[in-house]
Design a protein around this motif. Structure first.
Motif, short mmCIF file in Angstrom:
data_model
loop_
_atom_site.label_atom_id
_atom_site.label_comp_id
_atom_site.label_asym_id
_atom_site.label_seq_id
_atom_site.Cartn_x
_atom_site.Cartn_y
_atom_site.Cartn_z
N GLY A 18 0.39 3.89 -17.33
CA GLY A 18 -0.78 3.36 -16.65
C GLY A 18 -2.04 3.62 -17.45
N HIS A 19 -2.94 2.64 -17.49
CA HIS A 19 -4.16 2.79 -18.29
C HIS A 19 -5.42 2.91 -17.45
N SER A 20 -5.37 2.49 -16.18
CA SER A 20 -6.56 2.51 -15.34
C SER A 20 -6.32 3.36 -14.10
N PRO A 21 -7.28 4.21 -13.74
CA PRO A 21 -7.13 5.05 -12.54
C PRO A 21 -7.04 4.22 -11.27
N GLY A 22 -6.53 4.86 -10.22
CA GLY A 22 -6.33 4.17 -8.96
C GLY A 22 -7.59 3.53 -8.40
N ALA A 23 -8.71 4.25 -8.45
CA ALA A 23 -9.95 3.71 -7.89
C ALA A 23 -10.39 2.45 -8.63
N SER A 184 2.54 -8.16 -10.08
CA SER A 184 1.91 -8.24 -11.39
C SER A 184 2.39 -7.18 -12.36
N ASP A 185 3.09 -6.14 -11.86
CA ASP A 185 3.49 -5.05 -12.74
C ASP A 185 2.26 -4.60 -13.52
N CYS A 186 1.16 -4.49 -12.80
CA CYS A 186 -0.15 -4.28 -13.42
C CYS A 186 -0.37 -2.81 -13.77
N HIS A 187 -0.77 -2.56 -15.02
CA HIS A 187 -1.01 -1.20 -15.50
C HIS A 187 -2.47 -0.98 -15.88
N SER A 188 -3.27 -2.03 -15.85
CA SER A 188 -4.63 -1.91 -16.38
C SER A 188 -5.54 -2.97 -15.77
N THR A 189 -6.82 -2.67 -15.70
CA THR A 189 -7.79 -3.64 -15.20
C THR A 189 -8.09 -4.73 -16.23
N SER A 190 -7.47 -4.64 -17.40
CA SER A 190 -7.61 -5.71 -18.38
C SER A 190 -6.53 -6.77 -18.23
N ALA A 191 -5.65 -6.61 -17.25
CA ALA A 191 -4.56 -7.57 -17.03
C ALA A 191 -5.13 -8.96 -16.74
N THR A 192 -4.49 -9.95 -17.33
CA THR A 192 -4.94 -11.33 -17.12
C THR A 192 -3.95 -12.16 -16.30
N ALA A 193 -2.70 -11.70 -16.23
CA ALA A 193 -1.69 -12.42 -15.46
C ALA A 193 -1.39 -11.65 -14.18
N LEU A 194 -1.73 -12.24 -13.05
CA LEU A 194 -1.53 -11.58 -11.76
C LEU A 194 -0.62 -12.42 -10.87
N SER A 195 0.12 -11.73 -10.02
CA SER A 195 0.98 -12.39 -9.05
C SER A 195 0.97 -11.58 -7.77
N GLY A 196 1.97 -11.80 -6.94
CA GLY A 196 2.06 -11.12 -5.66
C GLY A 196 2.57 -12.09 -4.61
N ILE A 197 2.17 -11.83 -3.37
CA ILE A 197 2.54 -12.73 -2.28
C ILE A 197 1.28 -13.15 -1.53
N GLU A 198 1.37 -14.29 -0.88
CA GLU A 198 0.25 -14.82 -0.09
C GLU A 198 0.70 -14.99 1.35
N LEU A 199 -0.14 -14.54 2.28
CA LEU A 199 0.15 -14.62 3.71
C LEU A 199 -0.94 -15.40 4.42
N ASP A 200 -0.62 -15.88 5.62
CA ASP A 200 -1.65 -16.58 6.40
C ASP A 200 -2.33 -15.65 7.39
N HIS A 201 -2.02 -14.35 7.31
CA HIS A 201 -2.68 -13.36 8.16
C HIS A 201 -2.65 -12.02 7.45
N PRO A 202 -3.59 -11.12 7.72
CA PRO A 202 -3.59 -9.82 7.06
C PRO A 202 -2.57 -8.88 7.67
N VAL A 203 -2.18 -7.86 6.92
CA VAL A 203 -1.31 -6.80 7.42
C VAL A 203 -2.02 -5.47 7.22
N SER A 204 -1.82 -4.55 8.14
CA SER A 204 -2.56 -3.29 8.09
C SER A 204 -1.69 -2.07 7.86
N SER A 205 -0.37 -2.26 7.82
CA SER A 205 0.52 -1.13 7.57
C SER A 205 1.67 -1.59 6.69
N ILE A 206 2.32 -0.63 6.03
CA ILE A 206 3.45 -0.97 5.18
C ILE A 206 4.59 -1.54 6.02
#
Length: 225
Positions: A18-23, A184-206
């Motif tokens: 990992g290259h970028s801190p959580g915050a 995205s398997d994202c390790h850094s804030t310099s990442a240019t390729a992002l993915s994930g999932i899209e929902l029609d409503h928010p979720v508040s818990s795992i």
């Protein structure tokens, strides 16, 4: 209105790669218009950051630091941050959602389990498991291992891994009717390729997120969208 969640994110505190801190990761995803992320740092069995010589409870606390910092910042800026991890077995990786450090503290033996025993244990406890980039090949991966009867899902879109790996993962998921996930398997804030999932409503818990995945109420985000 739609809501985007990245299911595969690393931090500098939890992952050795990992290259970028959580915050900073939280700020990055907020700026990119995401509603939330799952921090899935490399677990004890993979490319983890915390010192493995620490006592188990102390190691777990150190491991969770990236998530905690991302969540604290997320709470400030309106980004939902969930806890998970990426478990490795001879280079094969499994995103695990739905359990916490209280559960892990009682099970230090988990790090030495055969992969089938690990998957049976965590799924039996209610976890959701997605096989991350199952067709990825590298010098440290001795062989591709598929376990369709022991996972809930397949990561069919790993943004940086490339078309062939993702296409093969999609064929695999559909052949066995497994749930499809993206990240995205994202390790850094310099990442240019992002993915994930899209929902029609928010979720508040795992658990809400897991329910959405199990019900297949999501859409996979393609890089560049």
């Amino acid at each position: 209105m739609t809501y985007r969640y990245d299911l595969h994110v690393h931090t500098a505190e939890g992952s050795a790669c990992g290259h970028s801190p959580g915050a900073e990761m939280a700020d990055f995803y907020k700026e990119k218009g995401y509603a939330g992320i799952v921090v899935t740092d490399h677990f004890f069995t993979g490319n983890t950051k915390p010192d493995r010589s620490l006592p188990w409870k102390d190691w777990l606390a150190a491991f969770k630091t990236g998530y905690e910092k991302a969540k604290a910042r997320g709470d400030e800026i309106g980004l939902t941050v969930f806890y998970g991890w990426e478990h490795s077995f001879h280079g094969n990786d499994f995103l695990t959602f739905g359990l916490d450090n209280d559960w892990l503290e009682e099970r230090p033996e988990i790090v030495g389990l055969d992969i089938v025993d690990y998957l049976n244990l965590v799924r039996g406890a209610g976890a959701f498991v997605s096989h991350a980039h199952p067709f990825f090949e590298a010098r440290y991966i001795p062989y591709i291992r598929l376990l369709p009867r022991h996972v809930d899902a397949v990561e069919v879109m790993n943004a940086p891994k490339g078309e062939f790996i993702n296409r093969m993962a999609l064929h695999y998921a559909r052949a066995y009717d497994l749930i499809e996930t993206g990240g995205s398997d994202c390790h850094s804030t310099s990442a240019t390729a992002l993915s994930g999932i899209e929902l029609d409503h928010p979720v508040s818990s795992i658990q809400e997120l897991i329910a959405v995945l199990r019900n297949r109420e999501h859409r996979i985000i393609q890089p560049g969208e």
